[in-house]
Design a protein around this motif. Structure first.
Motif, PDB file in Angstrom:
ATOM      1  N   ILE A   1      29.539 -13.500  54.368  1.00 44.66           N
ATOM      2  CA  ILE A   1      29.557 -14.322  53.512  1.00 44.66           C
ATOM      3  C   ILE A   1      28.403 -15.375  53.607  1.00 44.66           C
ATOM      4  O   ILE A   1      29.735 -15.608  54.883  1.00 44.66           O
ATOM      5  N   ILE A   2      27.750 -15.686  53.592  1.00 42.36           N
ATOM      6  CA  ILE A   2      27.032 -17.064  54.051  1.00 42.36           C
ATOM      7  C   ILE A   2      27.310 -17.631  53.158  1.00 42.36           C
ATOM      8  O   ILE A   2      26.394 -17.223  51.804  1.00 42.36           O
ATOM      9  N   ARG A   3      28.320 -18.955  52.153  1.00 42.89           N
ATOM     10  CA  ARG A   3      28.693 -19.149  51.044  1.00 42.89           C
ATOM     11  C   ARG A   3      27.674 -20.700  50.879  1.00 42.89           C
ATOM     12  O   ARG A   3      27.156 -20.954  51.667  1.00 42.89           O
ATOM     13  N   GLY A   4      27.457 -20.355  49.851  1.00 44.00           N
ATOM     14  CA  GLY A   4      25.891 -21.172  48.985  1.00 44.00           C
ATOM     15  C   GLY A   4      24.667 -21.136  49.630  1.00 44.00           C
ATOM     16  O   GLY A   4      23.590 -21.691  48.954  1.00 44.00           O
ATOM     17  N   TYR A   5      24.258 -19.711  50.018  1.00 42.51           N
ATOM     18  CA  TYR A   5      22.864 -19.062  50.916  1.00 42.51           C
ATOM     19  C   TYR A   5      22.055 -19.120  49.613  1.00 42.51           C
ATOM     20  O   TYR A   5      20.500 -18.667  49.630  1.00 42.51           O
ATOM     21  N   LEU A   6      23.158 -18.623  48.338  1.00 43.90           N
ATOM     22  CA  LEU A   6      22.251 -17.540  47.374  1.00 43.90           C
ATOM     23  C   LEU A   6      22.682 -18.327  46.135  1.00 43.90           C
ATOM     24  O   LEU A   6      23.013 -18.174  44.990  1.00 43.90           O
ATOM     25  N   GLY A   7      22.653 -19.600  46.195  1.00 43.28           N
ATOM     26  CA  GLY A   7      23.088 -21.246  45.107  1.00 43.28           C
ATOM     27  C   GLY A   7      22.026 -20.964  44.258  1.00 43.28           C
ATOM     28  O   GLY A   7      20.925 -21.147  45.051  1.00 43.28           O
ATOM     29  N   LYS A   8      22.331 -21.963  43.584  1.00 41.46           N
ATOM     30  CA  LYS A   8      21.540 -22.525  42.401  1.00 41.46           C
ATOM     31  C   LYS A   8      20.642 -23.124  42.783  1.00 41.46           C
ATOM     32  O   LYS A   8      19.795 -23.283  42.435  1.00 41.46           O
ATOM     33  N   TRP A   9      21.366 -24.631  43.751  1.00 37.16           N
ATOM     34  CA  TRP A   9      20.150 -25.068  44.309  1.00 37.16           C
ATOM     35  C   TRP A   9      19.559 -24.872  45.936  1.00 37.16           C
ATOM     36  O   TRP A   9      18.451 -25.513  45.044  1.00 37.16           O
ATOM     37  N   THR A  10      20.327 -23.813  45.746  1.00 40.26           N
ATOM     38  CA  THR A  10      18.928 -23.057  47.085  1.00 40.26           C
ATOM     39  C   THR A  10      17.565 -21.967  46.050  1.00 40.26           C
ATOM     40  O   THR A  10      16.569 -22.897  46.323  1.00 40.26           O
ATOM     41  N   LEU A  11      18.079 -22.009  45.275  1.00 40.31           N
ATOM     42  CA  LEU A  11      16.783 -21.103  44.040  1.00 40.31           C
ATOM     43  C   LEU A  11      15.618 -22.550  44.217  1.00 40.31           C
ATOM     44  O   LEU A  11      14.956 -22.055  43.851  1.00 40.31           O
ATOM     45  N   LEU A  12      16.512 -23.141  43.418  1.00 49.79           N
ATOM     46  CA  LEU A  12      15.863 -24.346  42.525  1.00 49.79           C
ATOM     47  C   LEU A  12      14.722 -25.300  43.461  1.00 49.79           C
ATOM     48  O   LEU A  12      13.275 -24.946  43.845  1.00 49.79           O
ATOM     49  N   ILE A  13      15.608 -25.902  44.920  1.00 50.72           N
ATOM     50  CA  ILE A  13      14.490 -26.204  45.749  1.00 50.72           C
ATOM     51  C   ILE A  13      13.561 -25.657  46.814  1.00 50.72           C
ATOM     52  O   ILE A  13      12.518 -25.756  46.667  1.00 50.72           O
ATOM     53  N   LYS A  14      14.217 -23.966  46.581  1.00 51.45           N
ATOM     54  CA  LYS A  14      12.967 -23.288  47.149  1.00 51.45           C
ATOM     55  C   LYS A  14      11.519 -22.731  46.652  1.00 51.45           C
ATOM     56  O   LYS A  14      10.605 -22.446  47.334  1.00 51.45           O
ATOM     57  N   THR A  15      11.969 -22.892  45.337  1.00 52.45           N
ATOM     58  CA  THR A  15      11.377 -22.437  44.572  1.00 52.45           C
ATOM     59  C   THR A  15       9.934 -22.957  44.867  1.00 52.45           C
ATOM     60  O   THR A  15       8.432 -23.127  44.644  1.00 52.45           O
ATOM     61  N   VAL A  16      10.700 -24.771  44.556  1.00 54.20           N
ATOM     62  CA  VAL A  16       9.469 -25.754  44.110  1.00 54.20           C
ATOM     63  C   VAL A  16       9.319 -25.799  46.008  1.00 54.20           C
ATOM     64  O   VAL A  16       7.543 -26.037  45.074  1.00 54.20           O
ATOM     65  N   THR A  17      10.132 -25.949  46.849  1.00 52.77           N
ATOM     66  CA  THR A  17       9.242 -26.454  48.118  1.00 52.77           C
ATOM     67  C   THR A  17       7.953 -25.315  48.210  1.00 52.77           C
ATOM     68  O   THR A  17       7.582 -25.193  49.165  1.00 52.77           O
ATOM     69  N   LEU A  18       8.486 -24.183  48.215  1.00 54.28           N
ATOM     70  CA  LEU A  18       7.464 -22.876  48.516  1.00 54.28           C
ATOM     71  C   LEU A  18       6.292 -23.003  47.983  1.00 54.28           C
ATOM     72  O   LEU A  18       5.369 -23.240  48.346  1.00 54.28           O
ATOM     73  N   VAL A  19       5.754 -23.312  46.865  1.00 57.39           N
ATOM     74  CA  VAL A  19       5.129 -24.411  46.007  1.00 57.39           C
ATOM     75  C   VAL A  19       4.186 -25.135  47.492  1.00 57.39           C
ATOM     76  O   VAL A  19       2.630 -25.007  47.869  1.00 57.39           O
TER      77      VAL A  19
END
Length: 606
Positions: free
Chosen positions: A40-58
């Protein structure tokens, strides 16, 4: 302006990752593999990670850096899968079921990234998932289908096609061409080995020196170098996806690309879709030089780009390296066949005025070979490639290149790039592909060993709240075995640390009479207590009454298999119901290293 835009996008991306979601960097696939193995890596699949990864990927893809979006899209899809799992108690309270959802999410991620639903399912099965039962297969298939259907209805590429690099070749391939295809496979394997070794060495340097303290500066420096060197060359200036698309394309009558600048025969009276092989013009020779320079640049810069503190995938850069090498080989074979069609190898299948060699096919095979060399995929790679391009009849060349690439790369080291990064980051990961054939027993691996202090345990009815709180504070164990008493050591169950702490805290706040001297018990009925003693605390509900146990004479081969198949973090060792010790996943990994004649203490766990 080109350089300024690149720097602005890269700076924005690395700043967002650094400030809001440090886990949004990298491709995410090594961590997804580790999570699916039971860690378990806590926070790795969290909401902030999802939002920031989506924006920064672009932003990072727009900055022109040598990276792709496909790997990070698997992480994004798994974040979505984790979020939807948390909405339903059936999945949020059961780690096994949550992992099944994440396996399906990984398939959907590749399905969206490439427009390859079947390839996505096979990628999840071959590369990401630890345990993949039949029900997960069809669920992943359904998730990938829905993802592909949604992608098709949105039509992001504007060409009414699901796939990114659709190709239409009009000539078959010939047996003699298998030799250059296999050579491309050898190149792919060598490139994969070179990339993994250099990238891991650079990432280790980043971890162990001051370089790692300046991630923003590193990203800015690499972006500046990439932009300055890439701008003069038309093949590195454009986006990598456009470059691959051009390299895959067959030269038609209306193509305006430099790669299609052949000298036309004025007497040619053939249909447009079957243009014969022609001598190369000035544009083709210029393109060959530019492609050679672009290839060297791409090989070098990708080593330094992958692993920086920004979202970075590896699929597209690897395919670009292979496609450039493949296109150059394809043009070389085409010109050889045109100028020497009387040679014995060309005589049977390449007559003058015929369309014999398709350079675009070589680019496609080269792309598959290089991607296979880096990731060590085989089946899913071939399926992704033919789904990606629509070139169904070219499965055999793709298979030949993928298998050769894997064999050559495996000759220098068994690890793919994702496994190498797992070991570099110190994640406790038991690779399913590794075989354990030694004849050791559970008693050889379990702790405590001779000379070590006894195991930290809880008793079912003789410890006070203060005793348990002190034990939790003094140790950092994941949980504690519960025994009848210290004399009998008969095992009752296992109490997780993360459940014990909130249970004690809630009891102190909400239940009257719970104090430090309160006796904590794990039995159905409270024990007989003196009249003036404080209120006891009942905690049977947090007790796992069926922890996984093995006997001390269980072969380690079986124990390793159990850890792999069930994704366990620890396993208790008993003899006739008495607790003897505990084996954790880290103990298993250290033991495997010892059996492979490595120093077990050299394995660092993060």
């Amino acid at each position: 302006m080109y350089i300024l835009w690149a720097l602005l996008f890269a700076f924005l991306a690395v700043s967002l990752v650094r400030v809001f979601a440090p886990y949004a960097c990298g491709s995410g696939i090594p961590e997804i593999k580790t999570i699916l193995s039971g860690f378990i890596i806590r926070g790795y699949l969290g909401k902030w990670t999802l939002l920031i990864k989506t924006v920064t990927l672009v932003l990072v893809v727009s900055s022109g850096l040598s990276l792709g979006k496909e790997g990070p899209l698997v992480h994004v899809a798994c974040c979505c899968g984790n979020f939807f799992s948390s909405l339903f108690s059936k999945y949020s309270k059961n780690e096994g079921k949550r992992r099944e959802v994440l396996s399906a999410a990984a398939a959907a991620g590749v399905s969206v990234a490439f427009g390859a639903p079947i390839g996505g399912v096979l990628f999840s099965l071959e590369e990401v998932s630890y345990y993949f039962p039949l029900k997960t297969l069809w669920r992943s298939f359904f998730a990938a289908l829905v993802a592909a259907f949604t992608l098709r209805s949105i039509n992001p590429f504007g060409n009414s096609r699901l796939v990114l690099f659709y190709v239409e070749y009009h000539t078959p391939w010939y047996m003699a061409e298998l030799f250059p295809f296999i050579l491309l496979g050898v190149f792919g394997g060598l490139w994969g080995t070179l990339f993994i070794r250099c990238n891991i060495a650079w990432c280790r340097r980043r971890k162990t020196t001051k370089l790692g303290k300046y991630p923003v500066l590193e990203v800015i420096a690499v972006t500046a170098i990439t932009a300055i060197v890439a701008y003069p060359n038309p093949y590195t200036r454009r986006s990598t996806s456009e470059l691959i698309s051009e390299l895959f394309n067959d030269c038609g009558a209306l193509e305006s690309s430099q790669l299609c600048d052949y000298i036309n025969d004025p007497n040619m009276t053939r249909p447009v879709d079957d243009i014969p092989d022609r001598p190369a013009g000035v544009g083709v020779y210029t393109a060959m030089w530019q492609l050679a320079l672009a290839l060297i640049f791409k090989i070098v810069i990708t080593i330094f780009t992958f692993g920086m503190k920004i979202p970075s995938g590896l699929f597209i850069p690897s395919m670009a390296v292979g496609a450039m090498a493949g296109r150059m080989v394809g043009i070389g074979v085409e010109q050889l066949a045109y100028h020497h069609h009387d040679w014995i190898i060309f005589r049977n299948w390449c007559r003058p005025g015929a369309d014999c060699v398709t350079p675009g096919l070589y680019a496609m095979v080269g792309a598959a070979a290089c991607l296979g060399g880096v990731t060590r995929m085989t089946v899913s790679l071939v399926v992704i490639m033919f789904e990606l391009t629509g070139g169904l009849e070219y499965i055999v060349p793709l298979m030949a290149a993928a298998v050769t690439s894997k064999w050559v790369a495996d000759a220098f080291g068994k690890e793919g790039i994702y496994e190498a990064h797992i070991h570099l980051n110190g994640y406790p990961f038991l690779d399913v592909k590794d075989e354990f054939t030694h004849r050791t027993l559970a008693t050889d691996v379990m702790r405590p060993r001779r000379g070590e202090p006894p195991l930290s345990v809880l008793t079912q009815g003789s410890m006070t709240v203060e005793d348990v709180e002190t034990l939790i504070k003094e140790t950092d164990y994941n949980g504690f075995p519960v025994v009848v008493s210290r004399d009998s050591e008969r095992l009752i169950g296992f109490a997780q640390r993360r459940e014990l702490i909130p249970a004690i805290k809630n009891a102190r706040q909400r239940q009257e009479g719970i104090v430090s001297d309160s006796v904590m018990y794990f039995t159905e009925e409270p024990p007989e207590l003196p009249a003036n003693s404080p209120q006891p605390l009942k905690l049977r509900r947090v007790l796992n009454l069926s922890p996984f146990t093995v006997t001390d004479h269980t072969p380690m081969e079986t124990v390793v298999d159990i850890f792999r198949k069930l994704g366990l973090r620890q396993c208790l060792v008993t003899r006739s119901g008495r607790l003897l010790g505990i084996i954790t996943k880290k103990d298993v990994l250290r033991h495997m290293a010892q059996m492979a004649n490595q120093d077990p203490e050299s394995i660092m766990f993060n």
